[in-house]
Write an enzyme that holds these catalytic residues in place. Structure first.
Site, PDB file in Angstrom:
ATOM      1  N   GLU A   1       0.819  -1.227   0.000  1.00  0.00           N
ATOM      2  CA  GLU A   1       0.000   0.000   0.000  1.00  0.00           C
ATOM      3  C   GLU A   1       0.847   1.269   0.000  1.00  0.00           C
ATOM      4  OE1 GLU A   1      -2.773  -0.086   3.267  1.00  0.00           O
ATOM      5  OE2 GLU A   1      -4.216  -1.201   2.074  1.00  0.00           O
TER       6      GLU A   1
ATOM      7  N   GLU B   1      -6.850  -7.346  -0.314  1.00  0.00           N
ATOM      8  CA  GLU B   1      -7.317  -7.222   1.076  1.00  0.00           C
ATOM      9  C   GLU B   1      -8.802  -6.863   1.097  1.00  0.00           C
ATOM     10  OE1 GLU B   1      -4.938  -4.699   3.626  1.00  0.00           O
ATOM     11  OE2 GLU B   1      -3.077  -5.598   2.910  1.00  0.00           O
TER      12      GLU B   1
HETATM   13  C1  GAL Z   1      -4.194  -2.228   5.373  1.00  0.00           C
HETATM   14  C2  GAL Z   1      -2.829  -2.867   5.459  1.00  0.00           C
HETATM   15  C3  GAL Z   1      -2.877  -4.146   6.268  1.00  0.00           C
HETATM   16  C4  GAL Z   1      -3.602  -3.922   7.563  1.00  0.00           C
HETATM   17  C5  GAL Z   1      -4.979  -3.369   7.268  1.00  0.00           C
HETATM   18  C6  GAL Z   1      -5.806  -3.081   8.494  1.00  0.00           C
HETATM   19  O1  GAL Z   1      -4.112  -0.907   5.006  1.00  0.00           O
HETATM   20  O2  GAL Z   1      -2.329  -3.147   4.185  1.00  0.00           O
HETATM   21  O3  GAL Z   1      -1.583  -4.593   6.504  1.00  0.00           O
HETATM   22  O4  GAL Z   1      -2.877  -3.031   8.318  1.00  0.00           O
HETATM   23  O5  GAL Z   1      -4.874  -2.165   6.591  1.00  0.00           O
HETATM   24  O6  GAL Z   1      -5.962  -4.231   9.228  1.00  0.00           O
END
Ligand code: GAL
Length: 743
Positions: free
Chosen positions: A186, A255
């Site tokens: 990210e 994600e």
């Molecule tokens: C995203 C990140 C993850 C985790 C998630 C929140 O932005 O890539 O590693 O931190 O947020 O749980």
């Protein structure tokens, strides 16, 4: 044997052959086109789930991965946690919970693929985002930008991990399970803060990754400027609108949050499965090809691995597999049904683009044709309020608001995201005691204690005529830093003590007695303390123990965000101020008990511990110790710390994490029946308002096998008219019971 029987046999043989091929380690190529990842020449629709290996133990990895496979996943995704793999520069560690090779092989043995997110920045609510603290002390270093010292270390670590995987033949081309790798994480969200250095860094990171010749595609998530051939992927609660930055790349989602993480002092977030399933179905409806649940199993932030500030020990995440490794229903089952429905559409999805049809306001169909009369369709009602009846291909369909129906043959609905048919009653073990988690009381166990010294406790202390930043001083070897000074007074007087801290908490002692406690919260860990105090004539001692609860893991320049006390002012009652910030302060890193090793088992019988019946309670700095017999059975065991304040717990010398039972979340903002319809965000659905974020901590030492049938060897279902309906003479009724067992 009927037609179905023959078909069943053939399918079975093909599946077996596939598994055998994979496990014996034949070389498999992985490429991609605009529609999908192509594995061994076949375009694939892939369901993936995040499982972070150190958030569980090697003993339970097979069980968790088995449940993920049964839930319909094809891929397990994990970050790689640099700070634990290289705790000291050049010294590597891959044992126990950090045995990355064993984890990848465990996934392989289950017949699943791996997406290895090497980073090396992870974020992940992991201490310092996964960076080792020593990195910060390299002269001239700047993290995550065009900076020689940083790039040299990042390159070394990327190569270390890639080479380790190659040595163990773990890439797909070597017959291993790794089909995908990630560099950075990210970065696109913070790139603006690094200017031109940031843009160049993206190009450099991409090139460095590609030069490692993994033979599998690389991805960069939330990185719209990811250079070819790196695939830029989407992260978020919804990704149906996402388009990759080149028409030659597939639409991938790395994600998809199954819930959200927990912080001390906050309510517990959860995400209704109807909304999660809706988001997933919309993604595939709109041409998605690879989808990953973050997290599929969240697990536990053991020890001091939690990121910060103030991330809780539980990383349950409301995931389909809960913190204890139990299937969470109806989430797990509903998503399993969804995966089966999407799999039935695979051949259509990977070979065609959708033909779009509007069916009304907020109503639409996306149809994937193989031939003009052979298609799969998604019917969507993306309105958040009104249910609807739609007509598609001459048939009528009911579409609840905020739902998608899947029709693998363009006729029959095999799944609707809002219709949850999976049973709901299997326990949510994580935050309430349930049948699957054992609790035993230790109140009658023999207890001993050790009372911490307040203030400087050794010759290792040092002085400075300023208030020192905490992380630079402790190097994160401990959560604690003592700040000590003296206040001289000609006469006894009252005054106001004003303390300002960057975070995360502090306990203040005047003449060795507690006078104040202050703390921040996850979104802003800074806080002030203002306390009226009584100063004695002569010399007074002011001791402040400043506490960290996880090093920052996210944000632009997060690596240089500080902690600890930065201003101390004494104001008399007429408001005449004396600034103590640049007086002489004495510093002591850590507590005496930590230094003595009171957490270690070899001191368990030491005379340092006081024993007796009058156990001191309500003490500000104290160690307690007890012994107990592990309860029978192999189910997970948790420690209920509801009666405790704030601290850390160890079992058999292993830290099972921090607790903070007295930090209650705000009393409002929760909803037990959160409406899944409409856009979800991390604050939308929360529970446990006015309560501690977490009172149970998992004991991973005990938890080395999961329970069979949710902890039960047998169970019974009453056969009653309530279940089977009223008896009708001459009508035979049947009852089907599905038991989900895994060993
Ligand atoms: C995203 C990140 C993850 C985790 C998630 C929140 O932005 O890539 O590693 O931190 O947020 O749980």
């Amino acid at each position: 044997m009927g037609k179905d029987g023959v078909l069943g046999l053939i399918l079975f043989l093909i599946v077996l052959y596939g598994a055998w091929f994979f496990e014996l380690g034949f070389s498999v190529t992985v490429t991609y086109d605009n529609k999908a990842l192509i594995i061994d020449g076949k375009k694939r629709i892939l369901q993936s789930g995040s499982v972070h290996y150190p958030r569980a133990t090697p003993e339970v990895w097979p069980d968790i991965i088995g449940k993920a496979k049964e839930g319909g996943l094809d891929v397990i995704e994990t970050y790689v946690f640099w700070n634990y793999h290289e705790p000291v520069k050049g010294q590597y560690y891959f044992e126990g919970r950090f045995d990355l090779v064993r984890f990848v092989k465990t996934v392989q043995e289950a017949g699943l693929f791996v997406h290895l997110r090497i980073g090396p920045y992870a974020c992940a609510e992991w201490n310092y985002g996964g960076f080792p603290l020593w990195l910060h002390f390299i002269p001239g270093i700047q993290f995550r930008t065009t900076n020689g010292p940083y790039q040299a270390e990042m390159k070394l670590f990327l190569a270390k991990i890639v080479n380790l995987m190659k040595e163990e033949n773990l890439f797909a081309s070597q017959g291993g399970p790794i089909i995908l790798a990630q560099v950075e994480n990210e970065y696109g969200n913070v790139e603006w803060a690094y200017g031109v250095g940031g843009e160049l860094y993206v190009k450099w990171a991409a090139e460095t990754a590609l030069n490692l010749n993994t033979t599998v595609p690389w991805v960069m998530c939330s990185q719209s400027d990811a250079p070819d051939p790196i695939i830029n992927t989407c992260n978020g609660f919804y990704c149906d609108d996402f388009t990759p930055n080149s028409p030659s790349k597939p639409k991938m989602w790395t994600e998809d949050y199954t819930g959200w993480f927990l912080s001390f002092g906050y309510p517990v977030p959860y995400r209704p499965v109807e909304d999660l399933a809706f988001a997933v179905a919309r993604f595939f409806e709109k041409g998605g090809t690879f989808h990953n649940y973050y997290m599929y199993f969240g697990g536990t932030n053991f020890g001091r691995t939690a990121g910060g500030p103030l991330v809780a020990t539980s990383y349950d995440y409301d995931a389909p597999i809960d913190e204890y490794g139990s299937i969470r229903q109806p989430k797990w089952g509903h998503l399993q049904d969804l995966h089966m429905a999407i799999k039935q559409c695979e051949e259509y999805l990977v070979n065609a683009d959708a033909t779009h049809q509007s069916l009304g306001l907020y109503l639409e169909a996306d149809v994937y044709y193989r031939t003009s009369d052979d298609c799969a369709a998604f019917l969507a009602n993306y309105g958040s309020r009104l249910d609807a009846n739609v007509t598609f291909n001459g048939r009528s369909y009911f579409l609840p608001a905020w739902s998608v129906s899947i029709l693998p043959d363009c006729k029959n609905v095999v799944f609707n995201t809002a219709k949850v048919v999976t049973q709901k009653s299997v326990g949510d073990a994580t935050f309430a005691s349930s049948a699957s988690v054992s609790e035993l009381s230790l109140s009658t166990s023999p207890w001993s204690w050790y009372i911490e010294k307040v203030g400087v406790w050794s010759n290792d202390s040092f002085t400075a005529t300023s208030l020192l930043e905490q992380i630079n001083t402790t190097k994160d070897t401990s959560d604690f830093l003592w700040y000590t000074t003296s206040i001289e007074a000609d006469e006894k007087k009252d005054a106001f003590l004003l303390i300002q801290s960057l975070g995360h908490a502090a306990l203040v002692f005047l003449n060795k007695k507690v006078i104040a406690f202050g703390y921040g919260y996850h979104d802003d860990a800074s806080f002030n303390i203002s306390e009226k105090i009584s100063i004695a004539q002569g010399s007074n001692t002011l001791d402040i123990i400043s506490m960290m609860i996880g090093v920052q893991n996210y944000g632009p320049w997060f690596d240089i965000m500080g902690a600890g006390i930065y201003s101390v002012i004494l104001a008399d009652l007429k408001n005449a101020k004396e600034d103590y910030s640049s007086k002489e302060w004495t510093y002591q890193v850590g507590t005496e008990g930590e230094n003595l090793g009171l957490d270690k088992t070899d001191l368990a019988n030491s005379s340092l511990w006081t024993q007796g019946s009058a156990l001191p309670v309500n003490q500000s700095l104290i160690w307690y110790k007890s012994t107990f017999l592990a309860p029978e059975g192999k189910g997970p065991l948790s420690l209920n710390l509801a009666s405790m304040g704030k601290g850390q717990a160890w079992i058999n010398g292993q830290s099972i994490g921090r607790y903070w039972s007295t930090y209650l979340s705000p009393s409002t903002g929760c909803t037990t029946n959160c409406d899944y319809r409409g856009s979800y965000d991390a604050q939308k659905c929360q529970k446990k308002c006015g309560q501690p974020a977490q009172i149970l901590i998992e004991s991973y030492l005990m938890n080395n096998a999961m329970q069979v049938c949710m902890g039960k060897q047998k169970c019974s279902v009453p056969v009653s008219t309530g279940i089977l309906g009223n008896p009708c003479p001459g009508v035979m009724k049947s009852l089907a019971i599905e038991a989900l067992c895994s060993v």
